[in-house]
Design an enzyme around this catalytic site. Structure first.
Site, PDB file in Angstrom:
ATOM      1  N   GLY A  75      47.119  66.473  -1.932  1.00  0.00           N
ATOM      2  CA  GLY A  75      46.512  67.453  -0.958  1.00  0.00           C
ATOM      3  C   GLY A  75      45.555  66.673  -0.550  1.00  0.00           C
ATOM      4  N   ALA A 100      50.543  68.786   2.242  1.00  0.00           N
ATOM      5  CA  ALA A 100      49.765  69.352   2.992  1.00  0.00           C
ATOM      6  C   ALA A 100      48.115  69.194   3.242  1.00  0.00           C
ATOM      7  CB  ALA A 100      50.784  70.993   1.908  1.00  0.00           C
ATOM      8  N   HIS A 135      32.565  75.930   5.015  1.00  0.00           N
ATOM      9  CA  HIS A 135      33.383  75.027   3.462  1.00  0.00           C
ATOM     10  C   HIS A 135      31.723  74.984   2.588  1.00  0.00           C
ATOM     11  CE1 HIS A 135      37.284  73.974   4.564  1.00  0.00           C
ATOM     12  NE2 HIS A 135      37.657  74.826   3.660  1.00  0.00           N
ATOM     13  N   LYS A 139      32.306  69.789   0.111  1.00  0.00           N
ATOM     14  CA  LYS A 139      32.817  68.894   1.572  1.00  0.00           C
ATOM     15  C   LYS A 139      33.388  67.570   2.005  1.00  0.00           C
ATOM     16  CE  LYS A 139      37.083  70.297   3.303  1.00  0.00           C
ATOM     17  NZ  LYS A 139      38.403  69.892   2.733  1.00  0.00           N
TER      18      LYS A 139
END
Length: 238
Positions: A75, A100, A135, A139
């Site tokens: 991920g 994903a 976000h 991040k």
């Protein structure tokens, strides 16, 4: 299942909580201080690996899983320039790989909705499209991997779009993604089609990491025993 967690930050800990609640065993918790656990003799003890690390380390970690013959669910975002190479190596070595940009079931339904909306808007030249993603400040990548997936879906369906940019632009062939980094912030993705008459907007807002963690564990459960390259659409039959 016996699970190797590669990356033991906030997401890794959330995945562990979900996995153990479902009766799985986390046998390795691998971070920068325990990288020796990536060696074949250690990693091969796992039924599946779940990888959430950094763009700088993901490629190396995935190849270590292939070498150990362990299916890997990944991920990590921000490293996708090497994704075609990873897929080729996976097929060459007859391994299993599931990537994903977002494991949330809700987000993957949102992906399907975004794709369908783009198909419907393909012939509606009076509308312009833009995106926004929000976000927290920790991040590491901008735009987010989820935003890039959404953008690529739109570009694939809208005839006039050739690419995306992360800055405001007057070039109509480029899809503008506005990235915001603020604290505190729930992960939010917005796709907006604007015309002089009206707007059509779809939004997904995540309230916690639990949805992402649960989706990653579901993907790992699904991947065990398989060979090949997969994504969450395969897991959810979307």
């Amino acid at each position: 299942m016996k699970i190797a967690l590669i990356g033991y930050g906030k997401m890794g800990k959330a995945i562990e909580a979900i996995a153990t609640s479902r009766g799985h065993e986390v046998i390795h918790r691998i971070d920068i201080n325990s990288s020796h656990l990536l060696e074949k003799e250690n990693l091969s003890q796992a039924d599946v690996a779940i990888e959430f690390t950094t763009p700088e380390t993901a490629y190396h970690n995935i190849l270590k899983c292939f070498e150990a013959g362990v299916p890997v669910v990944c991920g990590t975002t921000g490293w996708l320039e090497k994704l075609p190479e990873v897929k080729a190596i996976c097929l060459e070595k007859h391994q299993a790989f599931l990537y994903a940009s977002n494991f949330s079931i809700g987000v993957n339904i949102f992906f399907a909705l975004n794709q369908r909306l783009a198909e419907l808007m393909a012939g509606q030249t009076s509308y312009s499209v833009r995106m926004e993603e929000i976000h927290h400040t920790q991040k590491k990548d901008a735009p987010s991997g989820t935003a890039i997936t959404l953008a690529e879906q739109i570009i694939d369906k809208l005839p006039g779009k050739k690419g995306w940019v992360n800055d405001a632009t007057q070039d109509a062939s480029q899809l503008y993604i506005h990235s915001k980094r603020i604290d505190p912030a729930a992960g939010t993705h917005i796709v907006d089609y604007h015309s002089a008459i009206d707007d059509i907007t779809i939004t997904h807002t995540a309230h916690s990491r639990e949805g992402f963690a649960a989706g990653a564990v579901t993907a790992a459960e699904w991947l065990k025993g398989k060979k090949g390259i997969f994504n969450m659409s395969d897991v959810l039959n979307l």
